[in-house]
Each structure stands twice: as C-alpha cells, then as structure tokens.
Write an enzyme that holds these catalytic residues in place. Structure first.
Site, PDB file in Angstrom:
ATOM      1  N   ASP A   1     111.704  65.005 -32.081  1.00  0.00           N
ATOM      2  CA  ASP A   1     112.419  65.338 -30.857  1.00  0.00           C
ATOM      3  C   ASP A   1     113.756  64.594 -30.886  1.00  0.00           C
ATOM      4  O   ASP A   1     113.967  63.697 -31.715  1.00  0.00           O
ATOM      5  CB  ASP A   1     111.566  64.900 -29.662  1.00  0.00           C
ATOM      6  CG  ASP A   1     112.272  65.042 -28.340  1.00  0.00           C
ATOM      7  OD1 ASP A   1     112.782  66.138 -28.056  1.00  0.00           O
ATOM      8  OD2 ASP A   1     112.323  64.053 -27.587  1.00  0.00           O
TER       9      ASP A   1
ATOM     10  N   ASP B   1     116.248  63.760 -27.567  1.00  0.00           N
ATOM     11  CA  ASP B   1     116.527  62.880 -26.429  1.00  0.00           C
ATOM     12  C   ASP B   1     115.336  61.958 -26.153  1.00  0.00           C
ATOM     13  O   ASP B   1     114.212  62.420 -25.947  1.00  0.00           O
ATOM     14  CB  ASP B   1     116.833  63.713 -25.184  1.00  0.00           C
ATOM     15  CG  ASP B   1     118.151  64.450 -25.320  1.00  0.00           C
ATOM     16  OD1 ASP B   1     119.177  63.792 -25.541  1.00  0.00           O
ATOM     17  OD2 ASP B   1     118.155  65.688 -25.211  1.00  0.00           O
TER      18      ASP B   1
END
Length: 218
Positions: A14, A16
C-alpha cells in the site's frame, strides 16, 4: 514484533501510511472538503483511510453532490499539497534492496496522486503499479491485490501484503494473501492478528534459490 516465518514470491505495498506518511495532507484536504459541505469531519476521517476517494465521497456527501466532479477536485487538491509528505521510516532504503520483479505498489489513490506523493517522499516507483483506476471495486474488496499478483505472475497466496489500514487488511485477507502492518502513522492500537512493525528500520531481506523473499531482522 514477530516476522512472518516463511518466504514470499512477492511483496505488495500500500502507499499512504505504509510507504508514505501523508497524514498531514490528508487531514488538511479532507477536513476542508468536509467543512465546505457541512459534514462532521471526525467520522469522515475515521472511515476514509485505505478506501478510494470516490467511495468515501459517495458515502458522506450530501444528496445531489456530483461525486465524480468532487473526487476530481479533491484529488487535484491532494496533488497540489505536498507539505509535510515524507517516507515512512526506512521505506526507500528497504525498497532499494528488493528485486525489481518481486514487488508492486497497490494503492487506493489515483495514479497521478500516487506518482506525485512517491516522488515528493523520495520513494521508488516499481514496475507494477495498481491504482484506483485499475479496479472496479476498491479496498476492502480484494481486486487490487489480485491484479498486482497477476501482473507479477505469482500466486496471491504466495504474496505478503504491507498495509496500515483496516480496509487494506480486509482486502488482503479476502484475496488470500499474508499481511504485515506498518504502524508509524497510527495513534492507537489496531486489533489484528497480523504481525506489526513501526517502520522498515532494522529489516533486511534474504533471497532464496527461487528468488523468493524472506524477512530477517537486520
């Protein structure tokens, strides 16, 4: 902070909260959006992490709001605001040690925003990038991680997902991948059975004869 006791064909990251600390930007932009629409900000902020912007806007926006237009404007505001963006501790150095064909970025952000944030934080761009535009259903649906594994040519069950949000972990679980949690941006405990790391400092990777990756304490 126990590490997974196995090797993996690939790592799926991922962005953020996992590779890039964008919390200050996200807070500024989304709270401003909530204020413009008379929406209570705290419930919104609690629900948006790891989820595509358009899905959050559809959930919280008042009736009659053009969700696609609002998403476009909000995304541009996030692209324009890079003040305070930084890598999660040790992320860039850790990624630099991974074989290029053994990892992918899997983010709920649009591609333009992902490219902007990675560049601003000094984090490498992998060959395989799955963004909001690449899937019909965002996290917590498993589509994004399944797409990344397919692009890398590996089985999803042989992948380790790196995440920070409940939506992302739910997507990893639904896909059938193993997962590890990065907690640098967390303000409280996350109830999950997955192993947790504050950041990437003190992590090293060993590669076996198949080219598979194993985490070791560096």
């Amino acid at each position: 902070m126990t590490l997974p006791d196995r090797s993996f064909a690939a790592f799926l990251f991922d962005m953020d909260g996992t590779l890039v600390n964008s919390m200050a930007v996200v807070d500024r932009v989304w709270r401003a959006w909530a204020a413009r629409h008379g929406i209570a900000a705290d419930p919104l902020m609690a629900a948006l992490h790891g989820v595509r912007a358009i899905e959050t806007i559809r959930r919280f926006a008042p009736a009659g709001v053009d969700a696609e237009a609002e998403t476009e404007a909000l995304t541009q505001a996030e692209i324009d605001d890079i003040d305070g963006l930084a890598e999660i501790g040790g992320a860039a150095a850790f990624l630099s040690r991974l074989p290029a064909d053994r990892w992918a970025l899997v983010t709920s952000a649009p591609r333009a925003l992902a490219l902007r944030r990675l560049a601003a934080a000094g984090v490498a761009l992998p060959r395989v990038v799955i963004t909001a535009e690449d899937v019909a259903h965002g996290k917590p649906a498993p589509d994004c991680f399944l797409a990344a594994a397919d692009r890398l040519g590996v089985a999803i069950g042989d992948c380790l997902v790196w995440e920070d949000s409940p939506a992302g972990l739910a997507a990893a679980d639904a896909a059938g991948a193993a997962a590890i949690v990065i907690t640098e941006t967390h303000h409280g405990p996350l109830d999950t059975p997955h192993p947790k790391r504050a950041d990437y400092r003190g992590l090293a990777v060993e590669t076996d004869a198949r080219g598979w990756l194993r985490l070791v304490a560096g």
